[in-house]
Motif scaffolding. Structure first.
Motif, PDB file in Angstrom:
ATOM      1  N   ARG A  27       0.836  -1.245  -0.057  1.00  0.00           N
ATOM      2  CA  ARG A  27       0.193  -0.080  -0.028  1.00  0.00           C
ATOM      3  C   ARG A  27       0.969   1.191   0.151  1.00  0.00           C
ATOM      4  NH1 ARG A  27      -4.292   1.342   4.656  1.00  0.00           N
ATOM      5  NH2 ARG A  27      -2.212   1.618   5.960  1.00  0.00           N
ATOM      6  N   CYS A  28       0.546   2.213  -0.951  1.00  0.00           N
ATOM      7  CA  CYS A  28       1.307   3.310  -0.925  1.00  0.00           C
ATOM      8  C   CYS A  28       0.853   4.227   0.377  1.00  0.00           C
ATOM      9  CB  CYS A  28       0.786   4.240  -2.078  1.00  0.00           C
ATOM     10  SG  CYS A  28       1.589   5.927  -2.277  1.00  0.00           S
ATOM     11  N   SER A  29       2.058   4.639   0.960  1.00  0.00           N
ATOM     12  CA  SER A  29       1.833   5.486   2.202  1.00  0.00           C
ATOM     13  C   SER A  29       1.241   6.917   1.918  1.00  0.00           C
ATOM     14  CB  SER A  29       3.160   5.669   2.834  1.00  0.00           C
ATOM     15  OG  SER A  29       3.657   4.308   3.078  1.00  0.00           O
ATOM     16  N   ALA A  30       1.539   7.484   0.747  1.00  0.00           N
ATOM     17  CA  ALA A  30       1.152   8.649   0.292  1.00  0.00           C
ATOM     18  C   ALA A  30      -0.410   8.686  -0.102  1.00  0.00           C
ATOM     19  CB  ALA A  30       1.886   9.248  -0.943  1.00  0.00           C
ATOM     20  N   CYS A  31      -0.832   7.873  -0.893  1.00  0.00           N
ATOM     21  CA  CYS A  31      -2.167   7.983  -1.516  1.00  0.00           C
ATOM     22  C   CYS A  31      -2.943   6.896  -1.193  1.00  0.00           C
ATOM     23  CB  CYS A  31      -2.163   8.068  -2.916  1.00  0.00           C
ATOM     24  SG  CYS A  31      -1.765   6.507  -4.071  1.00  0.00           S
ATOM     25  N   HIS A  32      -2.220   5.722  -0.528  1.00  0.00           N
ATOM     26  CA  HIS A  32      -3.144   4.553  -0.040  1.00  0.00           C
ATOM     27  C   HIS A  32      -3.540   3.693  -0.817  1.00  0.00           C
ATOM     28  CE1 HIS A  32      -3.708   7.236   4.163  1.00  0.00           C
ATOM     29  NE2 HIS A  32      -2.611   6.779   3.733  1.00  0.00           N
ATOM     30  N   MET A  41       7.674   1.452  -6.821  1.00  0.00           N
ATOM     31  CA  MET A  41       6.998   2.757  -6.895  1.00  0.00           C
ATOM     32  C   MET A  41       5.474   2.630  -6.944  1.00  0.00           C
ATOM     33  SD  MET A  41       7.800   5.682  -9.809  1.00  0.00           S
ATOM     34  CE  MET A  41       6.996   4.730 -11.119  1.00  0.00           C
ATOM     35  N   CYS A  42       4.612   3.536  -6.463  1.00  0.00           N
ATOM     36  CA  CYS A  42       3.342   3.661  -6.783  1.00  0.00           C
ATOM     37  C   CYS A  42       2.848   3.820  -7.987  1.00  0.00           C
ATOM     38  CB  CYS A  42       2.665   4.485  -5.519  1.00  0.00           C
ATOM     39  SG  CYS A  42       0.962   4.792  -5.874  1.00  0.00           S
ATOM     40  N   THR A  43       2.002   3.295  -8.591  1.00  0.00           N
ATOM     41  CA  THR A  43       1.500   3.225  -9.905  1.00  0.00           C
ATOM     42  C   THR A  43       0.420   4.335  -9.922  1.00  0.00           C
ATOM     43  OG1 THR A  43      -0.322   1.397  -9.796  1.00  0.00           O
ATOM     44  CG2 THR A  43       1.598   0.917 -10.706  1.00  0.00           C
ATOM     45  N   GLY A  44      -0.113   4.679  -8.909  1.00  0.00           N
ATOM     46  CA  GLY A  44      -0.990   5.689  -8.812  1.00  0.00           C
ATOM     47  C   GLY A  44      -0.472   7.189  -8.768  1.00  0.00           C
ATOM     48  N   CYS A  45       0.406   7.365  -7.684  1.00  0.00           N
ATOM     49  CA  CYS A  45       1.064   8.862  -7.684  1.00  0.00           C
ATOM     50  C   CYS A  45       2.401   8.719  -7.868  1.00  0.00           C
ATOM     51  CB  CYS A  45       0.550   9.239  -6.260  1.00  0.00           C
ATOM     52  SG  CYS A  45       1.472   8.374  -4.830  1.00  0.00           S
ATOM     53  N   HIS A  46       3.086   7.694  -8.101  1.00  0.00           N
ATOM     54  CA  HIS A  46       4.644   7.705  -8.265  1.00  0.00           C
ATOM     55  C   HIS A  46       5.361   7.849  -6.858  1.00  0.00           C
ATOM     56  CE1 HIS A  46       3.760   8.757 -12.820  1.00  0.00           C
ATOM     57  NE2 HIS A  46       3.260   7.508 -12.284  1.00  0.00           N
ATOM     58  N   SER A  47       4.897   7.746  -6.032  1.00  0.00           N
ATOM     59  CA  SER A  47       5.460   7.889  -4.676  1.00  0.00           C
ATOM     60  C   SER A  47       6.535   6.551  -4.347  1.00  0.00           C
ATOM     61  CB  SER A  47       4.603   7.895  -3.250  1.00  0.00           C
ATOM     62  OG  SER A  47       5.342   7.932  -2.012  1.00  0.00           O
ATOM     63  N   PHE A  48       7.620   6.901  -3.735  1.00  0.00           N
ATOM     64  CA  PHE A  48       8.295   5.499  -3.334  1.00  0.00           C
ATOM     65  C   PHE A  48       8.073   5.227  -1.912  1.00  0.00           C
ATOM     66  CE2 PHE A  48      10.783   7.493  -6.877  1.00  0.00           C
ATOM     67  CZ  PHE A  48      11.074   6.469  -7.598  1.00  0.00           C
TER      68      PHE A  48
HETATM   69 ZN    ZN Z   1       0.348   6.443  -4.355  1.00  0.00          ZN
END
Ligand code: ZN
Length: 131
Positions: A27-32, A41-48
């Motif tokens: 789970r992405c910590s930035a956009c969940h 990398m998150c495929t939604g918001c590109h966060s690492f």
């Molecule tokens: Zn994300």
């Protein structure tokens, strides 16, 4: 001799979770956003900044195929390969056990199970959910 998964820094949590009989989903910590298979990398918001949740293991069959060939150990054939929609909202490819290929149905409720291969490797599979 069986083919083994490639375990990397990005997916180690997933395979270690299986050894503990836990189904962990990244789970992405930035956009969940949840994503599977694990990626750097998150495929939604590109966060690492990525973490993981422990999924309940409940889901439904979104799609499936019945594999006959090639016959790869340690799997049994015919091998029912399912795309499971987890109740958390992401999907993963797994195997279905305990159901004859002719009895598999789209939308069928399933529950995760774990199959220990050896000390290093445990695989996930799904079985019909008791309702
Ligand atoms: Zn994300």
């Amino acid at each position: 001799m069986i083919a083994r998964p490639g375990i990397t820094h990005d997916n180690r949590f997933f395979w270690e979770g299986l050894r503990e009989r836990k189904l962990r989903i990244q789970r992405c910590s930035a956009c969940h956003q949840l994503q599977h298979p694990p990626a750097p990398m998150c495929t939604g918001c590109h966060s690492f900044e990525l973490g993981a949740i422990e999924a309940s293991g409940r889901g439904t069959i979104h799609s499936f195929v019945v594999a006959e060939h090639p016959r790869i150990p340690p799997f049994e054939y015919p091998n029912v390969i399912v795309l499971v929609e987890l109740e958390e909202g992401t999907r993963l490819v797994s195997r279905l056990r305990g159901v004859a290929p002719d009895d598999v149905a789209i939308g069928q409720p399933v529950m995760v199970d774990f199959e220990r291969v050896d000390d290093e490797l445990t695989l996930h599979c799904f079985r019909p959910a008791r309702s």
